[in-house]
Design a protein around this motif. Structure first.
Motif, PDB file in Angstrom:
ATOM      1  N   ASP A  93      59.432  67.100   5.500  1.00 30.18           N
ATOM      2  CA  ASP A  93      60.762  66.544   5.265  1.00 30.18           C
ATOM      3  C   ASP A  93      61.758  67.698   5.315  1.00 30.18           C
ATOM      4  O   ASP A  93      61.536  68.742   4.689  1.00 30.18           O
ATOM      5  CB  ASP A  93      60.768  65.849   3.904  1.00 30.18           C
ATOM      6  CG  ASP A  93      62.140  65.433   3.462  1.00 30.18           C
ATOM      7  OD1 ASP A  93      62.786  66.194   2.716  1.00 30.18           O
ATOM      8  OD2 ASP A  93      62.575  64.339   3.858  1.00 30.18           O
ATOM      9  N   LEU A  94      62.843  67.533   6.039  1.00 26.05           N
ATOM     10  CA  LEU A  94      63.792  68.634   6.215  1.00 26.05           C
ATOM     11  C   LEU A  94      64.381  69.100   4.898  1.00 26.05           C
ATOM     12  O   LEU A  94      64.606  70.302   4.691  1.00 26.05           O
ATOM     13  CB  LEU A  94      64.900  68.200   7.183  1.00 26.05           C
ATOM     14  CG  LEU A  94      64.478  67.967   8.639  1.00 26.05           C
ATOM     15  CD1 LEU A  94      65.655  67.486   9.460  1.00 26.05           C
ATOM     16  CD2 LEU A  94      63.867  69.231   9.237  1.00 26.05           C
ATOM     17  N   GLN A  95      64.638  68.188   3.979  1.00 29.28           N
ATOM     18  CA  GLN A  95      65.198  68.584   2.686  1.00 29.28           C
ATOM     19  C   GLN A  95      64.197  69.422   1.895  1.00 29.28           C
ATOM     20  O   GLN A  95      64.555  70.433   1.279  1.00 29.28           O
ATOM     21  CB  GLN A  95      65.606  67.354   1.888  1.00 29.28           C
ATOM     22  CG  GLN A  95      66.267  67.687   0.556  1.00 29.28           C
ATOM     23  CD  GLN A  95      66.787  66.438  -0.159  1.00 29.28           C
ATOM     24  OE1 GLN A  95      66.805  65.355   0.399  1.00 29.28           O
ATOM     25  NE2 GLN A  95      67.193  66.617  -1.403  1.00 29.28           N
TER      26      GLN A  95
ATOM     27  N   ILE B 235      61.773  71.243   3.127  1.00 22.44           N
ATOM     28  CA  ILE B 235      61.641  72.535   3.798  1.00 22.44           C
ATOM     29  C   ILE B 235      62.813  73.448   3.435  1.00 22.44           C
ATOM     30  O   ILE B 235      62.631  74.620   3.096  1.00 22.44           O
ATOM     31  CB  ILE B 235      61.556  72.322   5.322  1.00 22.44           C
ATOM     32  CG1 ILE B 235      60.248  71.600   5.676  1.00 22.44           C
ATOM     33  CG2 ILE B 235      61.655  73.659   6.055  1.00 22.44           C
ATOM     34  CD1 ILE B 235      60.164  71.143   7.112  1.00 22.44           C
ATOM     35  N   SER B 236      64.038  72.904   3.484  1.00 23.46           N
ATOM     36  CA  SER B 236      65.217  73.699   3.134  1.00 23.46           C
ATOM     37  C   SER B 236      65.164  74.159   1.686  1.00 23.46           C
ATOM     38  O   SER B 236      65.522  75.306   1.367  1.00 23.46           O
ATOM     39  CB  SER B 236      66.489  72.880   3.373  1.00 23.46           C
ATOM     40  OG  SER B 236      66.634  72.564   4.737  1.00 23.46           O
ATOM     41  N   SER B 237      64.687  73.294   0.794  1.00 24.01           N
ATOM     42  CA  SER B 237      64.594  73.642  -0.614  1.00 24.01           C
ATOM     43  C   SER B 237      63.591  74.779  -0.836  1.00 24.01           C
ATOM     44  O   SER B 237      63.845  75.703  -1.614  1.00 24.01           O
ATOM     45  CB  SER B 237      64.190  72.417  -1.427  1.00 24.01           C
ATOM     46  OG  SER B 237      64.008  72.734  -2.789  1.00 24.01           O
TER      47      SER B 237
ATOM     48  N   ILE C  59      62.689  77.089   1.322  1.00 28.94           N
ATOM     49  CA  ILE C  59      63.264  78.324   1.859  1.00 28.94           C
ATOM     50  C   ILE C  59      64.287  78.902   0.890  1.00 28.94           C
ATOM     51  O   ILE C  59      64.340  80.117   0.658  1.00 28.94           O
ATOM     52  CB  ILE C  59      63.889  78.055   3.237  1.00 28.94           C
ATOM     53  CG1 ILE C  59      62.783  77.722   4.253  1.00 28.94           C
ATOM     54  CG2 ILE C  59      64.710  79.255   3.707  1.00 28.94           C
ATOM     55  CD1 ILE C  59      63.297  77.253   5.597  1.00 28.94           C
ATOM     56  N   ALA C  60      65.093  78.022   0.295  1.00 28.67           N
ATOM     57  CA  ALA C  60      66.098  78.481  -0.674  1.00 28.67           C
ATOM     58  C   ALA C  60      65.456  79.116  -1.901  1.00 28.67           C
ATOM     59  O   ALA C  60      66.066  79.966  -2.560  1.00 28.67           O
ATOM     60  CB  ALA C  60      66.983  77.311  -1.091  1.00 28.67           C
ATOM     61  N   LYS C  61      64.216  78.729  -2.212  1.00 26.22           N
ATOM     62  CA  LYS C  61      63.493  79.302  -3.352  1.00 26.22           C
ATOM     63  C   LYS C  61      62.728  80.565  -2.988  1.00 26.22           C
ATOM     64  O   LYS C  61      61.977  81.098  -3.803  1.00 26.22           O
ATOM     65  CB  LYS C  61      62.530  78.259  -3.920  1.00 26.22           C
ATOM     66  CG  LYS C  61      63.224  77.053  -4.542  1.00 26.22           C
ATOM     67  CD  LYS C  61      62.210  75.999  -5.012  1.00 26.22           C
ATOM     68  CE  LYS C  61      62.899  74.793  -5.623  1.00 26.22           C
ATOM     69  NZ  LYS C  61      61.932  73.737  -6.041  1.00 26.22           N
TER      70      LYS C  61
ATOM     71  N   SER D 104      58.627  81.279   2.730  1.00 30.55           N
ATOM     72  CA  SER D 104      58.662  81.144   4.185  1.00 30.55           C
ATOM     73  C   SER D 104      57.890  79.872   4.537  1.00 30.55           C
ATOM     74  O   SER D 104      56.852  79.582   3.937  1.00 30.55           O
ATOM     75  CB  SER D 104      58.051  82.355   4.876  1.00 30.55           C
ATOM     76  OG  SER D 104      56.685  82.507   4.527  1.00 30.55           O
TER      77      SER D 104
END
Length: 218
Positions: A194-196, A198-200, A202-204, A207
């Motif tokens: 899920d893109l959200q 994955i983005s979350s 990465i923000a934490k 990789s």
């Protein structure tokens, strides 16, 4: 998966396994070989190569059908698996998954039939516990890890599942894997495709590998 003689089939439309929200099998023909992908239960699919001549000989009796271009199919799951039919012929033994609607006629014509594998259970305690991630295709990808690893996985979107009938184990496509190295060492876990999510991750500071194109996240 054992292949007896030169034929292994995978089948569709198993009444006990079919989910209308998931894809039907995909066959591609190249020369005299067919690449066969098939869904069952919550959509699990099994990819095999088989001889086109044998497919033409037995596919109709077993309830196999051709299709292409579907999304939502998954492949090679360890669990669940649909029922299987076996029959000895003069030139060898045919072993195949089959359409459950064909059960009565297959039995009458001498096939030996299994009932398929029961859904793998959920572990909630002990050395290994079960976690899962939701997928876009109405099933959950499940695996077993330690309790410490469960804390990491759930912090990135994994869940503790409650319905074993929605779980698929060891299938493809795999969910994307997140990795990070910290003072405690290297860590990795599957996260939701899920893109959200994955983005979350990465923000934490994690990789994340590129998601499999079969998830159609673009």
């Amino acid at each position: 998966m054992a292949i007896v003689s030169d034929l292994t089939f995978e089948s569709i439309n198993n009444a006990a396994f079919a989910d209308p929200n998931l894809a039907v099998p995909v066959f591609s023909i190249s020369g005299d070989v067919i690449s066969l992908d098939v869904k069952a239960l919550t959509g699990d699919a099994y990819t095999e190569l088989t001889n086109e001549q044998k497919f033409n000989a037995y596919g109709g009796e077993l309830g196999l059908a051709l299709a292409s271009g579907e999304v939502g199919v998954f492949y090679g799951a360890n669990s669940p698996k649909p029922p299987r039919a076996r029959k000895k012929f003069t030139d060898g033994t045919v072993s195949s998954f089959f359409d459950n609607a064909k059960r009565r006629t297959l039995t009458a014509s001498g096939w030996t039939l299994s009932n398929g594998d029961a859904a793998q259970g959920i572990r909630t305690d002990g050395l290994a516990v079960t976690v899962a991630v939701d997928t876009p295709y109405n099933y959950q990808y499940a695996w077993n890890i330690t309790k410490a690893e469960r804390r990491t996985a759930t912090s990135l979107g994994a869940i503790v599942p409650t319905d074993p009938d929605r779980l698929v184990w060891g299938s493809f496509p795999k969910p994307p894997r997140a990795r990070r190295k910290d003072a405690d060492g290297s860590k990795s876990t599957f996260i939701p495709p899920d893109l959200q999510a994955i983005s979350s991750a990465i923000a934490k500071g994690w990789s994340v590998e590129a998601p499999d194109p079969d998830w159609n996240l673009a």
